[in-house]
Write a protein that holds these residues in place. Sequence first.
Motif, PDB file in Angstrom:
ATOM      1  N   THR A   1       0.824  -1.211   0.000  1.00 19.86           N
ATOM      2  CA  THR A   1       0.000   0.000   0.000  1.00 19.86           C
ATOM      3  C   THR A   1       0.855   1.257   0.000  1.00 19.86           C
ATOM      4  O   THR A   1       0.619   2.189  -0.780  1.00 19.86           O
ATOM      5  CB  THR A   1      -0.938   0.000   1.220  1.00 19.86           C
ATOM      6  N   VAL A   2       1.841   1.300   0.878  1.00 22.69           N
ATOM      7  CA  VAL A   2       2.673   2.503   0.979  1.00 22.69           C
ATOM      8  C   VAL A   2       3.494   2.698  -0.283  1.00 22.69           C
ATOM      9  O   VAL A   2       3.576   3.808  -0.813  1.00 22.69           O
ATOM     10  CB  VAL A   2       3.574   2.434   2.229  1.00 22.69           C
TER      11      VAL A   2
ATOM     12  N   GLY B   1       0.050   0.789  11.404  1.00 18.14           N
ATOM     13  CA  GLY B   1       0.859  -0.047  10.531  1.00 18.14           C
ATOM     14  C   GLY B   1       1.290   0.691   9.276  1.00 18.14           C
ATOM     15  O   GLY B   1       2.468   0.698   8.905  1.00 18.14           O
ATOM     16  N   ILE B   2       0.342   1.339   8.596  1.00 12.45           N
ATOM     17  CA  ILE B   2       0.650   2.119   7.399  1.00 12.45           C
ATOM     18  C   ILE B   2       1.584   3.267   7.735  1.00 12.45           C
ATOM     19  O   ILE B   2       2.587   3.506   7.051  1.00 12.45           O
ATOM     20  CB  ILE B   2      -0.648   2.656   6.756  1.00 12.45           C
ATOM     21  N   GLY B   3       1.258   4.014   8.785  1.00 12.18           N
ATOM     22  CA  GLY B   3       2.056   5.173   9.151  1.00 12.18           C
ATOM     23  C   GLY B   3       3.490   4.818   9.485  1.00 12.18           C
ATOM     24  O   GLY B   3       4.434   5.496   9.054  1.00 12.18           O
ATOM     25  N   SER B   4       3.678   3.723  10.241  1.00 14.76           N
ATOM     26  CA  SER B   4       5.031   3.347  10.638  1.00 14.76           C
ATOM     27  C   SER B   4       5.880   2.942   9.431  1.00 14.76           C
ATOM     28  O   SER B   4       7.084   3.202   9.395  1.00 14.76           O
ATOM     29  CB  SER B   4       4.985   2.214  11.671  1.00 14.76           C
ATOM     30  N   VAL B   5       5.260   2.327   8.431  1.00 20.47           N
ATOM     31  CA  VAL B   5       5.974   1.972   7.210  1.00 20.47           C
ATOM     32  C   VAL B   5       6.256   3.217   6.372  1.00 20.47           C
ATOM     33  O   VAL B   5       7.364   3.384   5.835  1.00 20.47           O
ATOM     34  CB  VAL B   5       5.182   0.935   6.395  1.00 20.47           C
TER      35      VAL B   5
ATOM     36  N   THR C   1      17.605  -1.503   7.895  1.00 21.97           N
ATOM     37  CA  THR C   1      17.295  -0.090   7.696  1.00 21.97           C
ATOM     38  C   THR C   1      15.818   0.188   7.944  1.00 21.97           C
ATOM     39  O   THR C   1      15.435   1.210   8.514  1.00 21.97           O
ATOM     40  CB  THR C   1      17.664   0.338   6.261  1.00 21.97           C
ATOM     41  N   VAL C   2      14.980  -0.750   7.523  1.00 24.31           N
ATOM     42  CA  VAL C   2      13.525  -0.658   7.667  1.00 24.31           C
ATOM     43  C   VAL C   2      13.050  -1.952   8.313  1.00 24.31           C
ATOM     44  O   VAL C   2      13.613  -3.016   8.041  1.00 24.31           O
ATOM     45  CB  VAL C   2      12.857  -0.464   6.286  1.00 24.31           C
ATOM     46  N   SER C   3      12.033  -1.871   9.148  1.00 32.07           N
ATOM     47  CA  SER C   3      11.521  -3.100   9.777  1.00 32.07           C
ATOM     48  C   SER C   3      10.044  -2.942  10.100  1.00 32.07           C
ATOM     49  O   SER C   3       9.585  -1.839  10.410  1.00 32.07           O
ATOM     50  CB  SER C   3      12.289  -3.423  11.056  1.00 32.07           C
TER      51      SER C   3
END
Length: 328
Positions: A126-127, A151-155, A291-293
Amino acid sequence: MKVIEIKSPGAAEVLVPAERDMPQAGSGEVVIKVFAAGVNRPDIVQREGRYPPPPGASDIPGLEVAGEVFAVGADVNRFSVGDKVCALVTGGGYAAYCRAPEASTLPMPKGYSFVQAAALPETFFTVWSNLFDRAGLKAGETLLVHGGSSGIGSVAIQLAKAFGAGVITTVGNEEKAAFCRGLGADTVINYQTEDFAERVREVTDGAGVNVVLDMVGGDYIPKNIECMAADGRHVSIAFLRGPAVDLNMLPVMLKRLTLTGSTLRARDNEFKGAIAKALFAQVWPLLEDGTVSPQVDMVFPLADAAAAHARMEESMHRGKIMLEVGHD
């Protein structure tokens, strides 16, 4: 196999354990032995009777899973029985086995647990689709994302920062604010105590933001437009405050703004497959090097799906709410 069914439209308690026949893999599909599944806001809207599955999709809720390939259909080329994978699906995730298109199935990132991997597909697809493909967010630009602790915001925070953008986000309390700062957000605004449009203008020296990723809708949309820069892009992906809005279009014209939005569930496999390829090439390395999780809030047994939904509806979660599926 064990599944969670929606007994009838209603509150969380309408989610009940049940037994169903095993799914069969069609052409271009795999069947995944599910060990974990994600809980997402669309699951709640479906449970309430306001978001029916698209034609041909399972009526079982659940849009993302991780597990092992159990069976493969004709014309499946990338996966074999036993492969550890995660997948974006149109339904059927709250189950011990789930059918998934090969196109929207990806290998589990190295070192990931099933729970971590199942937290990836819905939010990352989605992101990526909305922030980078649709809104064209670039390095050096500034993003405003509402609900930064979701969930969306953190990604969105992590990916925007990883690709060189600045991030402003809104939250409802200090615990969520600290969580978002930990993810790299440059400015965190508590919408309970501050006017976010005024604060955005202040921190951008009046320039405004280049991209808004909005899940709130309603009266947030005019305020989003107030704090957008010239040639800004506004992407709507949900409407927690409703889709209806009283909007003055003059700023849209004067600032040459783009207002857009999308849904993902009903898009075809070719569209989702293109996102999957981009994620594997550009994001999977960032997941594997840390880097991302994915941010996991709480994990519930599959049988406690109703409690997982109640947790999401309390809006106190930070990151993803997950279901763990045991196998006898």
